[in-house]
Design a protein around this motif. Structure first.
Motif, PDB file in Angstrom:
ATOM      1  N   UNK A   1     -10.988  -7.119  -6.239  1.00  0.00           N
ATOM      2  CA  UNK A   1     -10.894  -6.840  -4.811  1.00  0.00           C
ATOM      3  C   UNK A   1     -10.236  -5.472  -4.613  1.00  0.00           C
ATOM      4  N   UNK A   2     -10.830  -4.603  -3.780  1.00  0.00           N
ATOM      5  CA  UNK A   2     -10.256  -3.277  -3.539  1.00  0.00           C
ATOM      6  C   UNK A   2      -8.938  -3.364  -2.769  1.00  0.00           C
ATOM      7  N   UNK A   3      -8.045  -2.441  -3.068  1.00  0.00           N
ATOM      8  CA  UNK A   3      -6.713  -2.444  -2.455  1.00  0.00           C
ATOM      9  C   UNK A   3      -6.463  -1.125  -1.741  1.00  0.00           C
ATOM     10  N   UNK A   4      -5.900  -1.233  -0.516  1.00  0.00           N
ATOM     11  CA  UNK A   4      -5.560  -0.052   0.282  1.00  0.00           C
ATOM     12  C   UNK A   4      -4.174  -0.240   0.885  1.00  0.00           C
ATOM     13  N   UNK A   5      -3.608   0.849   1.384  1.00  0.00           N
ATOM     14  CA  UNK A   5      -2.351   0.751   2.121  1.00  0.00           C
ATOM     15  C   UNK A   5      -2.615   0.047   3.458  1.00  0.00           C
ATOM     16  N   UNK A   6      -1.734  -0.905   3.803  1.00  0.00           N
ATOM     17  CA  UNK A   6      -1.905  -1.594   5.081  1.00  0.00           C
ATOM     18  C   UNK A   6      -1.624  -0.629   6.228  1.00  0.00           C
ATOM     19  N   UNK A   7      -2.505  -0.592   7.203  1.00  0.00           N
ATOM     20  CA  UNK A   7      -2.372   0.338   8.324  1.00  0.00           C
ATOM     21  C   UNK A   7      -1.034   0.132   9.040  1.00  0.00           C
ATOM     22  N   UNK A   8      -0.307   1.217   9.249  1.00  0.00           N
ATOM     23  CA  UNK A   8       0.972   1.178   9.943  1.00  0.00           C
ATOM     24  C   UNK A   8       2.156   0.910   9.044  1.00  0.00           C
ATOM     25  N   UNK A   9       1.921   0.738   7.737  1.00  0.00           N
ATOM     26  CA  UNK A   9       3.015   0.477   6.806  1.00  0.00           C
ATOM     27  C   UNK A   9       3.056   1.539   5.709  1.00  0.00           C
ATOM     28  N   UNK A  10       4.266   1.939   5.328  1.00  0.00           N
ATOM     29  CA  UNK A  10       4.421   2.894   4.228  1.00  0.00           C
ATOM     30  C   UNK A  10       4.495   2.187   2.882  1.00  0.00           C
ATOM     31  N   UNK A  11       4.769   0.901   2.904  1.00  0.00           N
ATOM     32  CA  UNK A  11       5.017   0.159   1.671  1.00  0.00           C
ATOM     33  C   UNK A  11       3.913  -0.844   1.360  1.00  0.00           C
ATOM     34  N   UNK A  12       3.540  -1.632   2.327  1.00  0.00           N
ATOM     35  CA  UNK A  12       2.681  -2.782   2.075  1.00  0.00           C
ATOM     36  C   UNK A  12       1.235  -2.380   1.798  1.00  0.00           C
ATOM     37  N   UNK A  13       0.631  -3.090   0.839  1.00  0.00           N
ATOM     38  CA  UNK A  13      -0.795  -2.921   0.526  1.00  0.00           C
ATOM     39  C   UNK A  13      -1.552  -4.181   0.914  1.00  0.00           C
ATOM     40  N   UNK A  14      -2.885  -4.073   0.945  1.00  0.00           N
ATOM     41  CA  UNK A  14      -3.711  -5.220   1.305  1.00  0.00           C
ATOM     42  C   UNK A  14      -5.089  -5.064   0.676  1.00  0.00           C
TER      43      UNK A  14
END
Length: 291
Positions: free
Chosen positions: A174-187
């Motif tokens: 599954x591809x992973x990106x930075x969660x929009x609006x967060x500097x830390x969390x990925x999704x």
């Protein structure tokens, strides 16, 4: 590093020889400006022609700008080019604006200074603040580049996840990106980078599962994101849906790393034992025991 010129390399310039042995143009320029290239004990220019049996010595020592601080480090292995640690939980690897002098980097530089040695701090692999286990530090940018360039690196993690994983083994792609609006969390996101995680069940407990994990790719928070997406967040990982009622940090440990080491021309493998808090978590869960 020391090289003895053989017949196949005679007639090359020093610069050509170093490039053929994995040195980048940037590193060669830095070494040249620092007077850190010697032929038979004499400082050499990069356009100097070399002969068979010449001895080329390259001084890779660096002076780090990191503040030395007595942060505890647990050394598994060291030589002139690398230090391998068993990282403890709760400590950031590299200095940041919020962690200036209480990181693994500060501790390594302090340790080197105490031994009268110079060295840079270049992590070959990255571990989150609360992830434990094998951490490889190159003491020069060149050695870091060499290890990364060879790319033959295998990592193995142990994780305790919530719930009982039904499959004995599997692959999460599954591809992973930075969660929009967060500097830390990925999704997991279609807009993200390709990410692959292999897993095997080591032990099924009452409401937890112990997994042996191989991250094929190396995205930020990859294991934590993939396991959460699968519905089995890492125990203690509150950022990705885990509960911290039984362990106060993510139960994730880099148990083993194997990589090609250019200095010896062989593969090296290092293991770190499971930390006490993860052992306690596993052994305190009813019905089954970790073995």
């Amino acid at each position: 590093m020391k090289f003895v010129v053989d017949e196949t390399s005679q007639g090359l310039t020093v610069g050509e020889f170093l490039k053929a042995n994995g040195f980048s143009s940037r590193t060669i320029r830095r070494l040249k400006l620092g007077g850190k290239i010697l032929i038979n004990g004499v400082p050499a220019y990069t356009n100097t022609r070399i002969s068979c049996n010449d001895v080329i010595e390259v001084d890779l020592t660096e002076k780090s700008g990191i503040v030395p601080s007595p942060v505890p480090i647990n050394i598994l292995y060291e030589d002139d080019h690398i230090i391998v640690l068993n990282k403890q939980p709760g400590v950031v690897v590299h200095p940041t604006a919020f962690h200036y002098n209480d990181t693994i980097a500060n501790g390594v530089i302090y340790y080197l200074n105490q031994k009268g040695k110079k060295g840079g701090f270049h992590p070959v692999n990255r571990l989150d603040r609360d992830t434990t286990g094998v951490l490889i530090i190159a003491l020069s940018q060149h050695m870091h580049n060499l290890i990364q360039t060879h790319g033959r690196m295998k990592k193995r993690y142990i994780a305790v996840v919530e719930g009982v994983v039904k499959e004995n083994e599997g692959v999460i792609v599954e591809p992973i990106a930075r969660r929009e609006g967060s500097l830390i969390e990925r999704c997991v996101s279609e807009k993200g980078q390709k990410a692959i995680t292999r897993f095997k069940v080591v032990k099924r407990l009452k409401d937890l599962t112990v997994l042996d994990i191989e991250p094929v790719t190396g995205r930020t928070h990859q294991i934590r994101v993939h396991l959460s997406f699968k519905g089995h967040p890492v125990a203690g990982d509150t950022l990705y849906g885990g509960k911290n009622d039984r362990i106060k940090r993510q139960a994730l440990h880099c148990a083993e790393m194997t990589f090609f080491y250019p200095v010896t021309g062989t593969y090296l493998s290092f293991k770190a034992p499971l930390p006490e808090d993860m052992v306690n978590l596993i052994n305190s869960t009813p019905y089954l025991r970790f073995s």
